[in-house]
Every structure is written in structure tokens, then in C-alpha cells.
Scaffold this active site. Structure first.
Site, PDB file in Angstrom:
ATOM      1  CB  SER A 220       5.737   0.781  -1.368  1.00 64.91           C
ATOM      2  OG  SER A 220       6.508  -0.033  -2.214  1.00 64.91           O
ATOM      3  N   GLY A 222       4.451   1.350   3.097  1.00 64.89           N
ATOM      4  CA  GLY A 222       5.262   1.428   4.310  1.00 64.89           C
ATOM      5  C   GLY A 222       4.999   0.250   5.226  1.00 64.89           C
ATOM      6  N   GLY A 225       2.138  -2.418   4.587  1.00 62.74           N
ATOM      7  CA  GLY A 225       2.211  -3.549   3.685  1.00 62.74           C
ATOM      8  C   GLY A 225       2.254  -3.164   2.219  1.00 62.74           C
ATOM      9  N   GLY A 251      11.815  -0.635  -0.794  1.00 62.53           N
ATOM     10  CA  GLY A 251      11.171  -0.654  -2.114  1.00 62.53           C
ATOM     11  C   GLY A 251      12.002  -1.403  -3.132  1.00 62.53           C
ATOM     12  CG  ASP A 252      15.790  -0.002  -3.917  1.00 60.76           C
ATOM     13  OD1 ASP A 252      15.074   0.553  -4.773  1.00 60.76           O
ATOM     14  OD2 ASP A 252      16.582   0.614  -3.191  1.00 60.76           O
TER      15      ASP A 252
END
Length: 308
Positions: A220, A222, A225, A251-252
Site C-alpha cells: 500500500s 497511500g 497507489g 488497506g482492509d
């Protein structure tokens, strides 16, 4: 059936305010209470897409009972070990100036007896599941090698496992070679033990995990991308700009999307494209783990994928 593990669930309280002033009285404009914790957020997103989900971990006290009631309402099967303490609260303060402040309680202490009960329950649940997702922090009393133990247990049954955690839990977990690991940039730096300056550094660090037996690494970045590295390929997904209201749970959303792609047999390019779209759509809502499905489909068309 997909099994999600949340070792430290939380009642997520999302506050809205104009601006947060440390050291002063702050009056909130509104507050929403939702069942949370990373694995719970993943479960909620999977249910939005009509996947069958079982959620396990530890719950306790009044807030634990409230959580189970809410999960039942969402048609998420609960299979938690009950503990003596109270399930924690996590405060997420969203200010109009764009700052998001999180205040996270530690959670109840887990005894050796409760941990043993959970390990037995996990083995039984993993046996009947097609895929296992391990997400988030661990409550006090749980050893740092817990995820490594769970990965080995599920892998011995031939199950695919996605790992999304941080710190020593992540460092120990990757040693058990999960099918997928999803660190952010800082978490990847922690595993590797050095700063990652650019995309090539991130690619090289991901390659280290792949050489140690991890199947896929998705990082990840942010609003920059996502990067996905697999055997022989490394792809970068650039996402279009969206009006972000709350980035908690993005993120989940990536993890939930990965799980759906893995169960459907999608190739890694399609897997990355969908994960980027679902994550970006999640950022546009105040509630973590709540994806505007139509918006996700619209964003999907604008995801740009390039090879690195």
C-alpha cells in the site's frame, strides 16, 4: 466460506469535528459506532459482495456482545472465543481540515487457556474454509509468533492465507510464507530493516519476501497507489484522485478485494486493478469497511497499470 481472524476487535467510534486542538476541550459534531478491527472490516466488505464469511478472534464484555449483535445483523457468522475483559474502543477523529487522528485502546489481556481454546477453534474453522485472512494487531498476552503459527496450521491443510499486520507480528508471520502479505511502505521497511527510497527499492524489498517463500506481496502506497510483486512480475497501479473523507479501512479493502480475486482465479493484473479501485472507493466514505460499489466500478475503468 472465507475465514477472517481479528485478534483484537474494536468498537470503532468515528467522530466529526471542525479541528482537533490538543490540550483543550474538543466538542464533537457527531459520532458513529460501528464494529471494527481490521479483520472485521474485511468481513463487512466481503458481505457487501455477498461472500459467505466467518469471523473469529476474541470478544468480551458488553461491547463484545454488541459486536456480535452487529455482525449477526450483517449476516457475518461469529465464532469468537469469549474473554473476561472488555472489547476495546478505537476512536477515529475526522476533522474538516483533513487531519485524521486515531486513539487506540490496547484491548483485554488474553490468558494461555483462552489462547489454547482459540487455536483449537481456528483449526476447526480453517478446515471448513476456502481461504484464511489474518488481519491487524494482537491483544495483550498473545505471543508475537501467533500469525506464523496460524499460517503453518492453515497451510498444512492446503489453505491459502493472506497476512495483513505490522511490527513483530508481521516480521514473524512472513517467516511462515503466507500466500499473500500486504504491508504498507513503512511496514515493508521494518521487515527489511532499511529505508526504501523509490519504487525500485520497494520492488527489491518485495523480492526478498518472495525469495523467502511468500506467494505475492502487495504494498500500500497511500494515494500513490499499490505495487504488486509476484514470481517474475512486478506491477504498479496508479489510482485517480478521489475526495477522501476517511482513509481508515483502505488497506482492509485491498485485502477483501484480493480474497475475492483469489477465490475467482483472477490473474495478478486484474487482482491489482480491482484492489486499487475498491480501496479508493472506500476512502470516499466516513465508515471504514464500507465500499460504494457503484463508485468502485467507475474507478476501476480509470486504474492505470504499468510494469516495473
Amino acid at each position: 466460506m472465507i475465514l477472517t481472524v481479528t485478534l483484537n476487535p474494536a468498537v470503532d467510534k468515528t467522530y466529526r469535528t471542525g479541528e482537533l486542538f490538543p490540550g483543550r476541550v474538543n466538542r464533537m459534531r457527531s459520532v458513529d459506532n460501528i464494529p471494527g478491527g481490521k479483520g472485521i472490516n474485511v468481513s463487512k466488505i466481503l458481505r457487501q459482495y455477498d461472500y459467505e464469511v466467518t469471523a473469529t478472534g476474541f470478544l468480551g464484555g458488553y461491547q463484545g456482545r454488541w459486536m456480535e449483535d452487529q455482525l449477526d445483523r450483517l449476516k457475518i457468522r461469529s465464532a469468537f472465543v469469549q474473554v473476561d475483559g472488555e472489547t476495546r474502543t478505537s476512536m477515529n477523529i475526522v476533522a474538516d481540515n483533513g487531519y485524521v487522528t486515531e486513539i487506540l485502546e490496547p484491548g483485554p489481556h488474553i490468558s494461555d487457556t483462552q489462547l489454547k481454546e482459540f487455536m483449537q477453534k481456528f483449526a476447526s474453522l480453517a478446515e471448513e474454509s476456502g481461504l484464511v485472512i489474518l488481519s491487524g494487531s494482537a491483544a495483550p498476552g498473545i505471543p508475537t509468533d501467533i500469525y506464523a503459527r496460524l499460517i503453518r496450521s492453515a497451510s498444512s491443510m492446503g489453505k491459502q492465507v493472506i497476512l495483513d499486520t505490522s511490527g513483530e507480528l508481521l516480521k514473524e508471520g512472513v517467516k511462515a510464507a503466507p500466500s499473500v502479505v500486504k504491508p504498507n511502505r513503512k511496514e515493508l521497511e521494518y521487515i527489511i530493516g532499511r529505508r526504501l527510497q523509490d519504487m525500485n527499492d520497494i520492488k527489491d524489498a518485495s523480492s526478498v519476501l518472495l525469495s523467502d517463500g511468500v506467494g505475492l506481496v502487495i504494498v500500500s502506497l497511500g494515494d500513490k497507489g499499490l505495487l504488486l510483486a509476484g514470481k517474475g512480475r512486478c506491477l504498479y497501479a496508479r489510482v485517480p484522485r478521489v475526495t477522501a473523507l476517511n482513509t481508515v479501512g483502505c488497506g482492509d479493502s485491498v485485502v477483501a478485494s484480493l480474497a475475492m480475486s483469489m477465490t475467482s482465479g483472477a490473474d495478478i493484473e486484474e487482482m491489482l486493478r480491482k484492489a486499487a479501485a475498491v480501496s479508493a472507493a472506500n476512502a470516499t466514505t466516513l465508515e471504514s469497511g464500507n465500499v460504494p460499489l457503484k463508485l468502485a466500478e467507475e474507478i476501476l475503468r480509470d486504474i492505470h497499470i504499468e510494469e516495473i
